[in-house]
Design an enzyme around this catalytic site. Structure first.
Site, PDB file in Angstrom:
ATOM      1  N   LYS A  99       0.683  -1.206   0.155  1.00 46.24           N
ATOM      2  CA  LYS A  99       0.131   0.019   0.118  1.00 46.24           C
ATOM      3  C   LYS A  99       1.057   1.337  -0.012  1.00 46.24           C
ATOM      4  O   LYS A  99       0.358   2.292  -0.681  1.00 46.24           O
ATOM      5  CB  LYS A  99      -0.929  -0.220   1.101  1.00 46.24           C
ATOM      6  CG  LYS A  99      -2.004  -1.105   0.999  1.00 46.24           C
ATOM      7  CD  LYS A  99      -3.026  -0.989   2.353  1.00 46.24           C
ATOM      8  CE  LYS A  99      -4.015  -2.086   2.150  1.00 46.24           C
ATOM      9  NZ  LYS A  99      -5.077  -2.192   3.251  1.00 46.24           N
ATOM     10  N   ASP A 107      -9.939   2.359   2.301  1.00 43.47           N
ATOM     11  CA  ASP A 107     -10.336   1.750   3.610  1.00 43.47           C
ATOM     12  C   ASP A 107     -10.801   2.626   4.575  1.00 43.47           C
ATOM     13  O   ASP A 107     -11.705   2.144   5.124  1.00 43.47           O
ATOM     14  CB  ASP A 107      -8.607   1.476   4.214  1.00 43.47           C
ATOM     15  CG  ASP A 107      -8.297   0.015   3.578  1.00 43.47           C
ATOM     16  OD1 ASP A 107      -8.913  -0.626   2.958  1.00 43.47           O
ATOM     17  OD2 ASP A 107      -6.821  -0.100   3.668  1.00 43.47           O
TER      18      ASP A 107
HETATM   19  P1  NDP Z   1       0.055  -2.989  10.098  1.00 46.77           P
HETATM   20  O1  NDP Z   1       0.995  -4.160  10.040  1.00 46.77           O
HETATM   21  O2  NDP Z   1       0.159  -2.050   9.419  1.00 46.77           O
HETATM   22  O3  NDP Z   1      -0.565  -2.553  11.514  1.00 46.77           O
HETATM   23  C1  NDP Z   1      -0.490  -3.244  12.622  1.00 46.77           C
HETATM   24  C2  NDP Z   1      -0.719  -2.613  13.819  1.00 46.77           C
HETATM   25  O4  NDP Z   1      -1.234  -3.528  14.984  1.00 46.77           O
HETATM   26  C3  NDP Z   1       0.200  -1.780  14.548  1.00 46.77           C
HETATM   27  O5  NDP Z   1      -0.263  -0.524  14.912  1.00 46.77           O
HETATM   28  C4  NDP Z   1       0.945  -2.710  15.548  1.00 46.77           C
HETATM   29  O6  NDP Z   1       1.561  -2.160  16.552  1.00 46.77           O
HETATM   30  C5  NDP Z   1      -0.599  -3.359  16.274  1.00 46.77           C
HETATM   31  N1  NDP Z   1      -0.265  -4.725  16.635  1.00 46.77           N
HETATM   32  C6  NDP Z   1       0.031  -5.519  16.037  1.00 46.77           C
HETATM   33  N2  NDP Z   1       0.211  -6.742  16.950  1.00 46.77           N
HETATM   34  C7  NDP Z   1       0.017  -5.987  18.216  1.00 46.77           C
HETATM   35  C8  NDP Z   1       0.285  -6.652  19.623  1.00 46.77           C
HETATM   36  N3  NDP Z   1       0.284  -7.902  19.878  1.00 46.77           N
HETATM   37  N4  NDP Z   1       0.074  -5.639  20.446  1.00 46.77           N
HETATM   38  C9  NDP Z   1      -0.165  -4.492  20.267  1.00 46.77           C
HETATM   39  N5  NDP Z   1      -0.346  -4.063  19.127  1.00 46.77           N
HETATM   40  C10 NDP Z   1      -0.113  -4.683  17.867  1.00 46.77           C
HETATM   41  O7  NDP Z   1      -1.443  -3.639   9.384  1.00 46.77           O
HETATM   42  P2  NDP Z   1      -2.521  -3.017   9.022  1.00 46.77           P
HETATM   43  O8  NDP Z   1      -3.007  -1.739   9.719  1.00 46.77           O
HETATM   44  O9  NDP Z   1      -2.374  -2.821   7.474  1.00 46.77           O
HETATM   45  O10 NDP Z   1      -3.813  -3.846   9.201  1.00 46.77           O
HETATM   46  C11 NDP Z   1      -4.356  -4.075  10.695  1.00 46.77           C
HETATM   47  C12 NDP Z   1      -5.272  -5.050  10.462  1.00 46.77           C
HETATM   48  O11 NDP Z   1      -6.680  -4.489   9.994  1.00 46.77           O
HETATM   49  C13 NDP Z   1      -5.160  -6.336   9.427  1.00 46.77           C
HETATM   50  O12 NDP Z   1      -5.431  -7.501  10.391  1.00 46.77           O
HETATM   51  C14 NDP Z   1      -5.981  -6.387   8.371  1.00 46.77           C
HETATM   52  O13 NDP Z   1      -6.303  -7.409   7.839  1.00 46.77           O
HETATM   53  C15 NDP Z   1      -7.129  -5.474   8.875  1.00 46.77           C
HETATM   54  N6  NDP Z   1      -7.798  -4.731   7.882  1.00 46.77           N
HETATM   55  C16 NDP Z   1      -9.196  -4.772   7.701  1.00 46.77           C
HETATM   56  C17 NDP Z   1      -9.728  -4.018   6.740  1.00 46.77           C
HETATM   57  C18 NDP Z   1     -11.500  -4.178   6.582  1.00 46.77           C
HETATM   58  O14 NDP Z   1     -11.711  -3.878   5.353  1.00 46.77           O
HETATM   59  N7  NDP Z   1     -12.018  -4.721   7.509  1.00 46.77           N
HETATM   60  C19 NDP Z   1      -8.870  -3.290   5.732  1.00 46.77           C
HETATM   61  C20 NDP Z   1      -7.771  -3.103   5.835  1.00 46.77           C
HETATM   62  C21 NDP Z   1      -7.064  -3.746   7.005  1.00 46.77           C
HETATM   63  P3  NDP Z   1       3.171  -1.761  16.522  1.00 46.77           P
HETATM   64  O15 NDP Z   1       3.188  -0.263  15.529  1.00 46.77           O
HETATM   65  O16 NDP Z   1       3.635  -1.553  17.840  1.00 46.77           O
HETATM   66  O17 NDP Z   1       3.660  -2.821  15.661  1.00 46.77           O
END
Ligand code: NDP
Length: 282
Positions: free
Chosen positions: A71, A107
């Site tokens: 993205k 999104d």
């Molecule tokens: P990214 O990898 O860019 O971001 C993930 C985020 O989750 C970060 O802020 C990360 O924190 C946090 N995170 C992950 N694991 C943990 C944990 N164990 N404890 C605390 N924080 C955690 O992913 P995206 O933002 O692209 O996607 C996020 C989710 O959204 C995905 O599951 C995706 O499938 C879903 N999604 C759903 C959509 C829909 O239409 N419903 C559209 C787009 C996405 P840190 O910065 O500390 O790593």
């Protein structure tokens, strides 16, 4: 399906290919609209993305989606960006206009459309857990929708700070960071809580670090996770009397916005949600 040559192709580029629910949903919507179009899911490694986008141009694809991890990298490959894509710094949807590629970010719009079905975000104070791509898209669109304040709660402070600075400097919404440590306690006056982390993806028992006793009846609690849609957060929030919003609505709406961008006609969201539920065996 009409017995005619395929008219147009739209594709999803990702790694590993994560577009199958989307493919199922969009192809159903094409069929329901009487369009003999195809939606392909293509596995594209990061180093091949520039060539893949050249291919999209050369093959005359009508448009496409970019998913994890493309993205952000897709931004530099577009000829033009929408306001949201420019602010978010990520493109999840591309529209071919003549020989120009216009990058969109749908999104956040998909999420806000879903939110509007249960509440008006204008003037509200919102908590967003997470600061990745989904959180950025949602935060920018909520800012464009007139929310009063956004608190970003993130495990990695640097990433959270980047989003807060984006909102404060380029958006119109005051924002601040809470560095996640232990369970986050929702402050008084905040009544829209969004899990935009990846916690819960593929794991219905995964726990979002949120103090459940700070959830009050009447709050809106939303999750971006769509597989499974009934996350632990959704179940816990419903048990506390909150209005819940699962990730399927966001997925359907962002798909419907893309559909409209590519085809110029409105998709049937009911058909799309039904297709997703069938795919996910809900
Ligand atoms: P990214 O990898 O860019 O971001 C993930 C985020 O989750 C970060 O802020 C990360 O924190 C946090 N995170 C992950 N694991 C943990 C944990 N164990 N404890 C605390 N924080 C955690 O992913 P995206 O933002 O692209 O996607 C996020 C989710 O959204 C995905 O599951 C995706 O499938 C879903 N999604 C759903 C959509 C829909 O239409 N419903 C559209 C787009 C996405 P840190 O910065 O500390 O790593």
């Amino acid at each position: 399906m009409p017995d005619s040559p395929i008219q147009q192709i739209v594709c999803c580029m990702g790694q590993p290919v994560a577009g199958n629910p989307t493919q199922f949903m969009i192809e159903r919507a094409f069929a329901a609209a009487g369009l003999d179009w195809r939606y392909l899911t293509l596995e594209v490694p990061p180093e091949n993305l520039p060539d893949a986008v050249k291919g999209l141009r050369a093959l005359g694809f009508r448009g496409g989606n970019f998913t994890i991890p493309h993205k952000v990298a897709a931004v530099a490959l577009m000829d033009e960006l929408s306001e949201a894509a420019n602010l978010v710094g990520a493109v999840n949807c591309v529209n071919r206009v003549g020989d120009r590629l216009v990058g969109e970010n749908t999104d956040g719009k998909g999420f806000v459309q879903s939110l509007r079905q249960v509440t008006d975000p204008n003037g509200r104070r919102v908590v967003i857990l997470g600061a990745g791509g989904a959180a950025r898209a949602i935060a920018v669109e909520l800012s464009l929708s007139g929310v009063a304040e956004i608190v970003v709660v993130n495990r990695t402070a640097e990433r959270g700070q980047i989003l807060v600075e984006l909102l404060n400097e380029r958006g119109s919404t005051p924002a601040r960071l809470v560095h996640l440590s232990g369970d986050y306690v929702v402050e008084d006056g905040f009544d829209i809580i969004i899990n935009a982390t990846s916690i819960g993806q593929g794991d219905a028992e995964a726990r979002v670090p949120l103090d459940l006793s700070s959830l009050r009846p009447g709050m809106v609690v939303a999750d971006v996770i769509f597989n499974p849609p009934q996350t632990r957060l959704m179940r816990d929030a419903a048990a506390r009397g909150c209005t819940t919003l699962d990730g399927l609505g966001m997925l359907v709406n962002q798909g419907a916005i893309g559909f409209r961008i590519w085809t110029g006609v409105d998709a049937d969201p009911g058909v799309m949600r039904e297709a997703l539920e069938e795919y996910l065996e809900i």
